[in-house]
Design a protein around this motif. Sequence first.
Motif, PDB file in Angstrom:
ATOM      1  N   GLU A  75       0.834  -1.193   0.000  1.00  0.00           N
ATOM      2  CA  GLU A  75       0.000   0.000   0.000  1.00  0.00           C
ATOM      3  C   GLU A  75       0.874   1.250   0.000  1.00  0.00           C
ATOM      4  O   GLU A  75       1.805   1.374   0.794  1.00  0.00           O
ATOM      5  N   LEU A  76       0.552   2.180  -0.891  1.00  0.00           N
ATOM      6  CA  LEU A  76       1.315   3.429  -0.982  1.00  0.00           C
ATOM      7  C   LEU A  76       1.071   4.272   0.263  1.00  0.00           C
ATOM      8  O   LEU A  76      -0.072   4.586   0.585  1.00  0.00           O
ATOM      9  N   ILE A  77       2.156   4.617   0.978  1.00  0.00           N
ATOM     10  CA  ILE A  77       1.998   5.431   2.175  1.00  0.00           C
ATOM     11  C   ILE A  77       2.692   6.783   2.060  1.00  0.00           C
ATOM     12  O   ILE A  77       2.351   7.714   2.779  1.00  0.00           O
ATOM     13  N   ILE A  78       3.661   6.893   1.194  1.00  0.00           N
ATOM     14  CA  ILE A  78       4.317   8.173   0.965  1.00  0.00           C
ATOM     15  C   ILE A  78       4.408   8.399  -0.539  1.00  0.00           C
ATOM     16  O   ILE A  78       4.852   7.524  -1.273  1.00  0.00           O
ATOM     17  N   ASN A  79       3.989   9.555  -0.956  1.00  0.00           N
ATOM     18  CA  ASN A  79       4.103   9.940  -2.358  1.00  0.00           C
ATOM     19  C   ASN A  79       4.530  11.398  -2.356  1.00  0.00           C
ATOM     20  O   ASN A  79       3.713  12.294  -2.190  1.00  0.00           O
ATOM     21  N   GLU A  80       5.832  11.611  -2.466  1.00  0.00           N
ATOM     22  CA  GLU A  80       6.345  12.966  -2.441  1.00  0.00           C
ATOM     23  C   GLU A  80       5.981  13.683  -3.732  1.00  0.00           C
ATOM     24  O   GLU A  80       5.385  13.102  -4.638  1.00  0.00           O
ATOM     25  N   THR A  81       6.364  14.931  -3.806  1.00  0.00           N
ATOM     26  CA  THR A  81       6.040  15.723  -4.990  1.00  0.00           C
ATOM     27  C   THR A  81       6.905  15.251  -6.144  1.00  0.00           C
ATOM     28  O   THR A  81       8.009  15.749  -6.376  1.00  0.00           O
ATOM     29  N   VAL A  82       6.415  14.254  -6.818  1.00  0.00           N
ATOM     30  CA  VAL A  82       7.127  13.635  -7.922  1.00  0.00           C
ATOM     31  C   VAL A  82       6.238  13.723  -9.146  1.00  0.00           C
ATOM     32  O   VAL A  82       5.024  13.522  -9.032  1.00  0.00           O
ATOM     33  N   PRO A  83       6.790  14.040 -10.326  1.00  0.00           N
ATOM     34  CA  PRO A  83       5.949  14.082 -11.533  1.00  0.00           C
ATOM     35  C   PRO A  83       5.190  12.776 -11.722  1.00  0.00           C
ATOM     36  O   PRO A  83       5.703  11.689 -11.405  1.00  0.00           O
ATOM     37  N   ASN A  84       3.971  12.870 -12.205  1.00  0.00           N
ATOM     38  CA  ASN A  84       3.184  11.645 -12.339  1.00  0.00           C
ATOM     39  C   ASN A  84       3.670  10.764 -13.487  1.00  0.00           C
ATOM     40  O   ASN A  84       3.064   9.721 -13.773  1.00  0.00           O
ATOM     41  N   ARG A  85       4.763  11.166 -14.133  1.00  0.00           N
ATOM     42  CA  ARG A  85       5.422  10.252 -15.080  1.00  0.00           C
ATOM     43  C   ARG A  85       6.081   9.095 -14.337  1.00  0.00           C
ATOM     44  O   ARG A  85       6.420   8.075 -14.935  1.00  0.00           O
ATOM     45  N   PHE A  86       6.275   9.288 -13.029  1.00  0.00           N
ATOM     46  CA  PHE A  86       6.876   8.235 -12.205  1.00  0.00           C
ATOM     47  C   PHE A  86       5.745   7.461 -11.546  1.00  0.00           C
ATOM     48  O   PHE A  86       4.913   8.039 -10.826  1.00  0.00           O
ATOM     49  N   SER A  87       5.726   6.164 -11.770  1.00  0.00           N
ATOM     50  CA  SER A  87       4.675   5.363 -11.140  1.00  0.00           C
ATOM     51  C   SER A  87       5.267   4.113 -10.516  1.00  0.00           C
ATOM     52  O   SER A  87       5.851   3.271 -11.209  1.00  0.00           O
ATOM     53  N   PRO A  88       5.142   3.982  -9.209  1.00  0.00           N
ATOM     54  CA  PRO A  88       5.617   2.776  -8.544  1.00  0.00           C
ATOM     55  C   PRO A  88       4.573   1.671  -8.655  1.00  0.00           C
ATOM     56  O   PRO A  88       3.371   1.930  -8.734  1.00  0.00           O
ATOM     57  N   LYS A  89       5.077   0.433  -8.647  1.00  0.00           N
ATOM     58  CA  LYS A  89       4.168  -0.711  -8.683  1.00  0.00           C
ATOM     59  C   LYS A  89       4.692  -1.752  -7.706  1.00  0.00           C
ATOM     60  O   LYS A  89       5.867  -2.122  -7.765  1.00  0.00           O
ATOM     61  N   SER A  90       3.823  -2.223  -6.827  1.00  0.00           N
ATOM     62  CA  SER A  90       4.226  -3.228  -5.839  1.00  0.00           C
ATOM     63  C   SER A  90       3.359  -4.459  -5.995  1.00  0.00           C
ATOM     64  O   SER A  90       2.267  -4.532  -5.423  1.00  0.00           O
ATOM     65  N   PRO A  91       3.811  -5.441  -6.781  1.00  0.00           N
ATOM     66  CA  PRO A  91       3.007  -6.654  -6.971  1.00  0.00           C
ATOM     67  C   PRO A  91       2.875  -7.492  -5.706  1.00  0.00           C
ATOM     68  O   PRO A  91       1.879  -8.184  -5.525  1.00  0.00           O
ATOM     69  N   ASP A  92       3.875  -7.416  -4.845  1.00  0.00           N
ATOM     70  CA  ASP A  92       3.827  -8.070  -3.543  1.00  0.00           C
ATOM     71  C   ASP A  92       4.798  -7.336  -2.636  1.00  0.00           C
ATOM     72  O   ASP A  92       5.547  -6.481  -3.105  1.00  0.00           O
ATOM     73  N   LYS A  93       4.809  -7.661  -1.360  1.00  0.00           N
ATOM     74  CA  LYS A  93       5.575  -6.821  -0.432  1.00  0.00           C
ATOM     75  C   LYS A  93       7.081  -6.994  -0.587  1.00  0.00           C
ATOM     76  O   LYS A  93       7.844  -6.231  -0.015  1.00  0.00           O
ATOM     77  N   ALA A  94       7.519  -7.960  -1.372  1.00  0.00           N
ATOM     78  CA  ALA A  94       8.947  -8.150  -1.613  1.00  0.00           C
ATOM     79  C   ALA A  94       9.443  -7.390  -2.838  1.00  0.00           C
ATOM     80  O   ALA A  94      10.641  -7.367  -3.104  1.00  0.00           O
ATOM     81  N   HIS A  95       8.547  -6.810  -3.592  1.00  0.00           N
ATOM     82  CA  HIS A  95       8.915  -6.138  -4.840  1.00  0.00           C
ATOM     83  C   HIS A  95       8.318  -4.735  -4.903  1.00  0.00           C
ATOM     84  O   HIS A  95       7.158  -4.531  -4.543  1.00  0.00           O
TER      85      HIS A  95
END
Lengths: 116, 116
Positions: free
Chosen positions: B53-73
């Motif tokens: 679950e995303l808990i921190i999203n700093e002021t980053v351009p929305n061209r950057f997208s994190p993806k977490s398929p599971d808690k190890a990745h």
Amino acid sequence: DQQVKQNSPSLSVQEGRISILNCDYTNSMFDYFLWYKKYPAEGPTFLISISSIKDKNEDGRFTVFLNKSAKHLSLHIVPSQPGDSAVYFCAASESAGGTSYGKLTFGQGTILTVHP
Amino acid sequence: DTAVSQTPKYLVTQMGNDKSIKCEQNLGHDTMYWYKQDSKKFLKIMFSYNNKELIINETVPNRFSPKSPDKAHLNLHINSLELGDSAVYFCASSQEAPPRRNTEAFFGQGTRLTVV
């Protein structure tokens, strides 16, 4: 707005002498401080930490001092060894409720060179 | 056996391209991060995930997208790369957020992204 600052970009010391790396912070909500060491082409590795309820923490050759009133901490390495040559990052984290909660805020690092 | 590994280590690409950086941790940690080390050498947090679950999203351009398929990745995808995206990107993990005593953050070796 940099909340953690390391104003000395580099430090050079002789082997066997003491190395003192300094760090200043502005956020009074920071309550946990860490030092990380980084070699070229590697990620930072944890070195030592201190909670705000203490003013000193020692681990072998490494001691971290915290002066809360001055918002200043320092890392002492004694005796310094050539293998200590690396970039040292100061970092801080915030207690619950602050705007910086949940993350480490880093300084820009100090390059330490220990000469044989 | 590397605790936090990220690939690739070096990435050179042209402006406008889309690229991904992958990160995996085998420490069983619940929290993962992406940090960016800019030209001024500060390590700045970009994102933090706790149990996918995303808990921190700093002021980053929305061209950057994190993806977490599971808690190890925790992977980082960057769209429409720009020259200013050139930096070293570090993945990290910790047992809890923020890192506290004995639960410091562990970092990967970094990905040097160069946009030409």
